[in-house]
Design a protein around this motif. Structure first.
Motif, PDB file in Angstrom:
ATOM      1  N   ASP A   1      57.564  63.013  23.300  1.00  0.00           N
ATOM      2  CA  ASP A   1      57.673  61.528  22.575  1.00  0.00           C
ATOM      3  C   ASP A   1      57.576  60.651  23.477  1.00  0.00           C
ATOM      4  O   ASP A   1      57.171  59.113  23.028  1.00  0.00           O
ATOM      5  CB  ASP A   1      58.985  61.090  22.162  1.00  0.00           C
TER       6      ASP A   1
ATOM      7  N   GLU B   1      39.629  61.602  15.313  1.00  0.00           N
ATOM      8  CA  GLU B   1      40.925  60.322  14.836  1.00  0.00           C
ATOM      9  C   GLU B   1      41.947  60.462  15.474  1.00  0.00           C
ATOM     10  O   GLU B   1      42.656  60.023  16.243  1.00  0.00           O
ATOM     11  CB  GLU B   1      41.423  61.126  14.045  1.00  0.00           C
ATOM     12  N   ILE B   2      42.510  61.749  16.846  1.00  0.00           N
ATOM     13  CA  ILE B   2      44.018  61.877  17.906  1.00  0.00           C
ATOM     14  C   ILE B   2      42.914  61.686  19.122  1.00  0.00           C
ATOM     15  O   ILE B   2      41.685  63.163  19.427  1.00  0.00           O
ATOM     16  CB  ILE B   2      44.103  63.435  17.399  1.00  0.00           C
TER      17      ILE B   2
ATOM     18  N   THR C   1      49.585  61.747  18.104  1.00  0.00           N
ATOM     19  CA  THR C   1      48.837  60.703  18.916  1.00  0.00           C
ATOM     20  C   THR C   1      47.975  60.778  19.295  1.00  0.00           C
ATOM     21  O   THR C   1      47.047  60.050  19.495  1.00  0.00           O
ATOM     22  CB  THR C   1      50.146  59.181  18.669  1.00  0.00           C
ATOM     23  N   CYS C   2      48.356  61.945  20.142  1.00  0.00           N
ATOM     24  CA  CYS C   2      47.323  62.538  21.678  1.00  0.00           C
ATOM     25  C   CYS C   2      47.392  64.210  21.439  1.00  0.00           C
ATOM     26  O   CYS C   2      48.733  64.739  21.407  1.00  0.00           O
ATOM     27  CB  CYS C   2      47.517  61.683  22.805  1.00  0.00           C
TER      28      CYS C   2
ATOM     29  N   GLU D   1      55.412  57.714  20.165  1.00  0.00           N
ATOM     30  CA  GLU D   1      54.370  58.370  20.420  1.00  0.00           C
ATOM     31  C   GLU D   1      54.154  59.885  20.554  1.00  0.00           C
ATOM     32  O   GLU D   1      55.234  60.058  20.821  1.00  0.00           O
ATOM     33  CB  GLU D   1      53.611  57.958  21.817  1.00  0.00           C
ATOM     34  N   THR D   2      53.647  60.655  19.911  1.00  0.00           N
ATOM     35  CA  THR D   2      53.835  61.836  19.334  1.00  0.00           C
ATOM     36  C   THR D   2      52.694  62.677  20.282  1.00  0.00           C
ATOM     37  O   THR D   2      51.686  62.847  20.227  1.00  0.00           O
ATOM     38  CB  THR D   2      53.736  62.630  17.768  1.00  0.00           C
TER      39      THR D   2
ATOM     40  N   THR E   1      60.641  57.503   9.981  1.00  0.00           N
ATOM     41  CA  THR E   1      59.710  57.683  11.141  1.00  0.00           C
ATOM     42  C   THR E   1      59.262  56.384  11.306  1.00  0.00           C
ATOM     43  O   THR E   1      59.886  54.945  10.928  1.00  0.00           O
ATOM     44  CB  THR E   1      57.809  57.322  10.379  1.00  0.00           C
TER      45      THR E   1
ATOM     46  N   THR F   1      56.690  53.883  13.704  1.00  0.00           N
ATOM     47  CA  THR F   1      55.423  54.471  14.110  1.00  0.00           C
ATOM     48  C   THR F   1      54.907  53.261  15.535  1.00  0.00           C
ATOM     49  O   THR F   1      54.176  53.879  16.142  1.00  0.00           O
ATOM     50  CB  THR F   1      54.047  53.001  13.504  1.00  0.00           C
ATOM     51  N   ASP F   2      56.358  53.457  15.819  1.00  0.00           N
ATOM     52  CA  ASP F   2      55.825  52.865  17.950  1.00  0.00           C
ATOM     53  C   ASP F   2      55.987  54.020  18.461  1.00  0.00           C
ATOM     54  O   ASP F   2      55.887  53.506  19.810  1.00  0.00           O
ATOM     55  CB  ASP F   2      56.437  51.778  18.053  1.00  0.00           C
TER      56      ASP F   2
END
Length: 177
Positions: free
Chosen positions: A30, A105-106, A76-77, A8-9, A3, A5-6
Motif C-alpha cells: 500500500d 490506465e495503470i 494504482t501502479c 496506493e495499491t 475504500t 482513494t488516497d
C-alpha cells in the motif's frame, strides 16, 4: 468494504515456470516503503505458450493477467520483473504490452535484474551496497519518478524486500498452496 482513494495499491508481479505450468504471483503493497504485503495472490496457468526469443511477453502476459484478475480492484501502479521498453526506440517489452492491454490506465514500472542488449535506454539503479544495478523502465509514469519509487522500496539489498517476496511466491512448490 471501505475504500480510501488516497491509498496506493502497488501490485508487484512475477512468473515462475515448471515443465508443465506457470505460477504467477502478485504481491500487493500500500506504499513504496512497505516491508510487508497487504495481499498476496497466486494463479496457476496450465497452458503456457512456448518461449520465443524477442517475444517473451506472449508467454508471460497471460500469466500476469491471471494474477491481476485475482485483485478486487485495479492497482494504482504495477511493477513487473522485466523491461517495459526493450530499446531507446521504445520497442515494447512485457511492461509496454501490459500497459496497452490495460488501456494505458495503470502505470507500469519494469525492474530487470540483467541487462538486455542495447540496455543504455534503461535507467540503472544501485541499491544497498551492490555494485550490480537494477535496470528501470516505465510507462505511464516519468522514469525519474519510477526510479525514486523503486529506490524507496524497503530493504537494504539490491532487490527490494517485496520484489524478493514476489519472486519467491512465483517459484514456490505447487504443493505449498
Amino acid at each position: 468494504m471501505e475504500t480510501d482513494t488516497d491509498t496506493e495499491t502497488i501490485a508487484c508481479l512475477d512468473v515462475g515456470y515448471t515443465e508443465a505450468a506457470a505460477r504467477a504471483a502478485c504481491v500487493v503493497i500500500d506504499n513504496w516503503r512497505a516491508s510487508s504485503s497487504v495481499a498476496e495472490h497466486v494463479a496457476m496457468i496450465h497452458e503456457v505458450k512456448d518461449y520465443q526469443p524477442g517475444e517473451f511477453y506472449r508467454r508471460e502476459l497471460p500469466c500476469i493477467q491471471a494474477a491481476l484478475d485475482k485483485l478486487k480492484q485495479p492497482p494504482t501502479c504495477i511493477v513487473v520483473d522485466g523491461y517495459v521498453w526493450l530499446d531507446a526506440d521504445q520497442r515494447p517489452g512485457l511492461g509496454a504490452h501490459l500497459y496497452e492491454t490495460l488501456n494505458r490506465e495503470i502505470p507500469i514500472i519494469g525492474v530487470a535484474k540483467n541487462p538486455f542488449k542495447d540496455t543504455d535506454h534503461a535507467t540503472e539503479l544501485r541499491r544497498g551496497t551492490s555494485d550490480r544495478p537494477l535496470y528501470i523502465t516505465a510507462a505511464g509514469v516519468p522514469i525519474a519518478q519510477a526510479v525514486v519509487n523503486i529506490a524507496a522500496m524497503h530493504g537494504p539489498h539490491r532487490m527490494p524486500t517485496i520484489l524478493r517476496r514476489v519472486e519467491q511466491r512465483s517459484r514456490e512448490d505447487q504443493a505449498n498452496h
